[in-house]
Structure formats: structure tokens, C-alpha cells
Design an enzyme around this catalytic site. Sequence first.
Site, PDB file in Angstrom:
ATOM      1  CD  GLU A 179      38.700  38.218  44.628  1.00  0.00           C
ATOM      2  OE1 GLU A 179      39.789  38.755  44.898  1.00  0.00           O
ATOM      3  OE2 GLU A 179      38.508  37.585  43.574  1.00  0.00           O
ATOM      4  CD  GLU A 373      36.214  39.335  40.228  1.00  0.00           C
ATOM      5  OE1 GLU A 373      37.420  39.027  40.101  1.00  0.00           O
ATOM      6  OE2 GLU A 373      35.822  40.221  40.999  1.00  0.00           O
TER       7      GLU A 373
HETATM    8  C1  BGC Z   1      39.404  41.085  41.881  1.00  0.00           C
HETATM    9  C2  BGC Z   1      39.427  42.035  40.720  1.00  0.00           C
HETATM   10  C3  BGC Z   1      40.755  41.899  39.997  1.00  0.00           C
HETATM   11  C4  BGC Z   1      40.861  40.491  39.451  1.00  0.00           C
HETATM   12  C5  BGC Z   1      42.138  40.211  38.682  1.00  0.00           C
HETATM   13  C6  BGC Z   1      39.970  39.734  41.599  1.00  0.00           C
HETATM   14  O1  BGC Z   1      40.797  39.369  42.637  1.00  0.00           O
HETATM   15  O2  BGC Z   1      38.104  41.017  42.433  1.00  0.00           O
HETATM   16  O3  BGC Z   1      39.237  43.334  41.205  1.00  0.00           O
HETATM   17  O4  BGC Z   1      40.934  42.855  39.002  1.00  0.00           O
HETATM   18  O5  BGC Z   1      40.792  39.576  40.504  1.00  0.00           O
HETATM   19  O6  BGC Z   1      43.253  40.320  39.507  1.00  0.00           O
END
Ligand code: BGC
Length: 458
Positions: A179, A373
Site C-alpha cells: 500500500e 488483504e
Molecule cells: C494495511 C494493514 C492494516 C489494515 C487494516 C491495510 O491498510 O496494509 O497493515 O492493518 O489495512 O487497517
Amino acid sequence: MIPRMAVSASTGTSSTALPRFPGDFLWGVSTSAHQIEGAAELRGRSVWDAFATMPGRVKDGSTADVACDHYHRYREDVALIRDLGVGAYRFSVSWPRVQPTGAGQVSERGLDFYDRLVDELCAAGVRPVPTLFHWDTPLVLEETGGWRRRDTAERFAQYAAVVAERIGDRVPTWITLNEPAEHTLLGHALGEHAPGHRLLFDALPVAHHQLLGHGLAVQALRAAGAGHIGIANSHGPTWAASDEPADREAADFYDLLLNRLFADPLLLGRYPDGIAEILDTPGLDADLKLISAPLDWYGINYYQPTLVGAPGAGPEEFSGVHIPPELPFAPREIEGRPRTDFGWPVVPEAFTELLLDFRDRYADRLPPLIVTENGCSYEGIDDQRRIAFLDGHLRSLHRALAAGVDVRGYFVWSLLDNFEWAEGYRQRFGLVHVDYATLERTPKASYAWLREALRAQR
Ligand code: BGC
């Protein structure tokens, strides 16, 4: 080891099984070094260590010095991953653990940790998927300019080569950056994350230098014989608050920042209109060539869509982030949706929209996608709302697959509750609960649900 279940028989709210995913679909869970490792005394300091000591920056006043103590408990964590039945684990390598000052001297002890972790994963039959940078820039580098400086991109590629040389023989899949959009926006433009700069649009070089670092790292990884390289970018549909031209313009601008500023140079080899002029960097064409070197796959982190309107009428604070009035857009609340404990709206169908838009926007320039993610913050061990979230998002992902979008994998954020950046330990994203006093791990209902859902896919 069969982990102790907090909710013995619960398999969640969904009575129907998930639709069938392709047999070779890659299922995984994600974490990052700074958020889980702890053992801070055994590594160099990072921007996040310094940020956490600035009063008020991390909302619960905590640090990641111990976090989940994964550095010492990685065997237990790998067993949890294995027993969950996923095929892959996305973790990040801490740059200051491997190279405490971000250049030169390498810490053998630091590298040894990743060596052990990778061995443990391989022995458990889980594919290691390391991310080389997940926001923890070595503090010494930051003190001489960090990502505001072009040569940090070169330092990053040298560090990438060091890591590849040590664990590359057992790593089939790599991620360069996590990100860069959030790291630019929250860390350098708005000052809500480390290193805490409030540069607004003067943060643009930070975006370019990360992209350049990515390009140079891809080159270094390939030179070391590594393959299957991707990047994890955060993306989400951007919706205009109304059809008024001012709202549409503001939404387009936000879309450019979140969705195109990084994807266009990576996938099309050019910045969106107007950006190159602001950047005004000598040698930009050569940089863009490096940045757009073909990727084996492209990673998407998806959490939520954003409703955006013209500046002036939005809230001063949004999702815990202060919105300066100088910005040419203002996020608005999406009403009528359930919210996570972070206050983020739960909009699973926007996930399908995002994936379809991506395919339409980048067409034959788009490599296969992997969702690197997706997840949500909810309190509680009997986390039925997380089950509903994951179930809804997996069905939306499946709709995109059925419509022909080439998605090859899906990683849940996150395996463990962990240090959630400026929120400290207040937001819990884990499939596994962590008691921060005892460090005991307890699989939540969502862990049991996912395990059953994956079993049903076999
Ligand atoms: C990030 C993580 C973070 C997650 C939840 C993403 O932006 O890569 O490190 O914990 O979102 O906020």
C-alpha cells in the site's frame, strides 16, 4: 496441534456453503512485521518506533515493542496457519531487522529469523509470501530524508537483494511494497501515520520514490532468480456524493489518488494526467520504464468503498483521520450500511464492482489478480459479524470470477489481532484473538468457520 476453539461447534451465520472456487485458488492469511513481531530490542528502530513515542499519535499510547511476540512464538503461529488449512502465508520482512540502519551492515540474527520462519512454513506445507516493505522504514534512513529522497529507492533494492539471497531458494512468491498509497497519504501527506509528515501535495515525490523502489526491487529480485513477483496496493470504488459537477470532480480526483496514482504507472507506464507535470522529475521516462516492468500478478487490498463530495461540506474527521480543508475533496459517510468496529461501512458488492472496474480499466495490461488483504475489525471471540463479512466478500469475489476476472487468490487480513498502527491495539482484525497481557492465542469463531469453508472446497 488442534488449536483450542473458543466457540466449539460454531461454524458461523452462513448456512449455505460458499460457491466453488477454482481448485488451484490460493487461500491465505496476512500479517506484517511491525504489527506482530515484537522483539523490538533485537532490531534497528523504525519510523513507527519514533512515531509511537510522540504524544497522542498512537491513540491508545501503545508501542509495538512486544505486539504479538510473534518473533518468539512463530512456531505456534505457523501451526495455527497450517491447521486453518490455508495454502499461503503473507508476512512482511522488517527492513530494520535485516539492515538496522537501512544501508550497509546486515544483521545475520535478523536474517536468521526469516530463515527459521520460512523453514517452519515449508515444513508445514504453507507457501511463504513475503512483503519486503510494510511501512517500517529504518529510522536512520528517515532522518536523512526517507522516502522523500530518491536514493531510498536504491537502498530498498539493495535490501531486497539481501533478503532474496538468504531466503529466495524457498520463496516462490514475492511482494515488493504494501500500500504505497496509504503510506504516502497517511504517513507523508496527512501525518496520521509514521513518519508523520503533513506535506499534503508536496508528498507526491514519496509516491514516485516508492514506485521507483518497487521497480528497482523487481529488477534485483529477478537478478537473484526470484519469480512470481507482485505488489499489494489498496483500492476501492469511489462514489460521487451526487451528480453535481463539483461532487463528480472531487470523486474523480480521489479515485485518481487511491486507484490510479499507483496502478497507472505500474500497469500502463504513465502517470494520470497532470501528475508528471507536478512531479517534474528529470529522467521520468526511464523511471516509468522500470516501474512498469511486467509483473507476474497484481495484489489488491480491499476494505471499503468511499463516498466523496466537494470540499467544505464533509466531516472534519473521517474514520479517525483529520481532513484538512485544503484538500480538493471531502469523504462523506455511507449511510444505511452495517459498520465494523472501526466505523468502516460493510459493502461486499463494491468488491465485485472494484474487480470488474479494474478489469475494464486495464484490460490486457492487467496481470492475474490476487486479493492480498480483505478483512474487518470486530471485538469478540464469537465474531459472527466477521463471518458475515468474510462470507459476503467471498461471494462478491466469486461473482467477479464468474464474470471472467482473473483472480488467483485471496488472503484474509489478518491471522492475528495486532498493532493496528495509529489505533494501537484498539482495533482487532484477527481470525485469532490475542490476549495482550498473556499473549495467549485463541482462535475465534471466524477461524473455525473459514477452516470449515476451506475444507468444503477440497
Ligand atoms: C494495511 C494493514 C492494516 C489494515 C487494516 C491495510 O491498510 O496494509 O497493515 O492493518 O489495512 O487497517
